[in-house]
Design an enzyme around this catalytic site. Sequence first.
Site, PDB file in Angstrom:
ATOM      1  N   HIS A  28      -6.550  -7.274   0.265  1.00 60.89           N
ATOM      2  CA  HIS A  28      -6.666  -5.851  -0.073  1.00 60.89           C
ATOM      3  C   HIS A  28      -6.046  -5.577  -1.446  1.00 60.89           C
ATOM      4  O   HIS A  28      -5.056  -6.210  -1.826  1.00 60.89           O
ATOM      5  CB  HIS A  28      -5.948  -5.000   0.975  1.00 60.89           C
ATOM      6  N   ASP A  33      -3.254 -10.820  -1.784  1.00 60.38           N
ATOM      7  CA  ASP A  33      -3.711 -10.260  -0.504  1.00 60.38           C
ATOM      8  C   ASP A  33      -5.199  -9.897  -0.630  1.00 60.38           C
ATOM      9  O   ASP A  33      -5.673  -9.588  -1.723  1.00 60.38           O
ATOM     10  CB  ASP A  33      -2.872  -9.006  -0.235  1.00 60.38           C
ATOM     11  N   HIS A  78       0.806  -1.232   0.000  1.00 56.80           N
ATOM     12  CA  HIS A  78       0.000   0.000   0.000  1.00 56.80           C
ATOM     13  C   HIS A  78       0.836   1.278   0.000  1.00 56.80           C
ATOM     14  O   HIS A  78       0.303   2.352  -0.278  1.00 56.80           O
ATOM     15  CB  HIS A  78      -0.915   0.050   1.234  1.00 56.80           C
ATOM     16  N   ASP A 134      -4.562 -12.565   4.468  1.00 61.08           N
ATOM     17  CA  ASP A 134      -5.735 -12.013   5.147  1.00 61.08           C
ATOM     18  C   ASP A 134      -7.039 -12.323   4.406  1.00 61.08           C
ATOM     19  O   ASP A 134      -8.102 -11.838   4.806  1.00 61.08           O
ATOM     20  CB  ASP A 134      -5.581 -10.500   5.391  1.00 61.08           C
TER      21      ASP A 134
HETATM   22 ZN   LIG Z   1      -4.177  -7.057   3.201  1.00 65.97          ZN
END
Ligand SMILES: [Zn+2]
Length: 396
Positions: A174, A172, A136, A261
């Site tokens: 995200h 991931d 990120h 995750d």
């Molecule tokens: Zn994540």
Amino acid sequence: MDDRPGTACVVSDDRLTGYNFGPSHPMAPIRVDLAMELATELGVVGDDLRRVGSKAADDDLIATVHTPAYIEAVRAVSADPSVPNLAAGLGTDDNPTFADMHTAGALIVGASVEAARRVWTGQSLRALNVCGGLHHAMPDRASGFCVYNDVAVAIRWLLDNGAQRVAYVDVDAHHGDGVQQIFYDDPRVLTVSLHETPQTLFPGTGVATEIGTDDGIGTAVNVALPPGTSDAGWLRAYHAVVPQLVGEFKPDVLVTQQGCDSHMDDPLTNLMLSVDGQRASYLALRDLAEEVCAGRWVGFGGGGYAVLDVVPRSWAHLMAIVAGRPIELDTPTPPAWREHVVALKSGGMAPQRMTDGRSTSYRDWREGYDPASWLDRQILATRNALFPLYGLDPMP
Ligand SMILES: [Zn+2]
């Protein structure tokens, strides 16, 4: 540490777990220690997966991705964590400041570049930095627990050292927004992210129509999965999109981010994968590297906040696959490792086996498409946005 050449290595250094936002933060460094401990006790780390060292990245290397002003801001909050820099994302709830934040981030970048260097120079066919994957971080600000974008620096290093084309696949939960943005206009880097839809999860980007810009049009791929997507849906989406596009792109090397995750027990997301499904995804990525770039594979960790029950088992599976010796799913967890987990939990059970007992069968896209399915509509949106650019038919 072992510096002999070998097929696979994991970059490992006790200082890497100094990247620590404190006891109340979800990204607890113990997750990496427990993964290494589990992999070691299962015999994964050794001749087939050598532990190698690395050193902190210097400012020039970090500055291949980040602005000098941002690096200076990280240095400033490291020297005095009591003074946040909110414009740079430093000192927020997600990214609390801590002493030596700069050094901790630079060590992770250095480890990720070392993994890339090992693979690119042929010292290893596959290399892993489980502490890496901070996808990120943006050029000028921290975001989502990520200070320096080690993934992007490693990809930049590969390009600067002769790689013509790099494919990045991010599994991931995200969206891999930082890596995507940094290479959004670069035709040499294909970024692929499969993640929970931005309608329900941070960082709020990653829809199918984000396909890159300027010369990079067609080199960003996003599959926005509905909340609740489980193993079968995830694997259906992956196999409907990723092998074809990465195959057409013809990368020199595959770089991947294995945030775990996406697990049903993860406290921060709404995907419903099992350890079994995550293991299947890692096998698929290994196969992809073998099919498209002679096996050259640089892997990273990432998110994962079920730090006792999930992350160690997922990443022990990952390490074993990188080592070339996958762990059978019904393997019991070692008693000493269980005791360690139970002690950390102050009660409760540790995972008894390396499986969650789930099936990893899925319905192949070529068998048909269901317009009533949210997942299938998302898959088709991604195929419609990208496949024609590669001369591929988006329909099943
Ligand atoms: Zn994540």
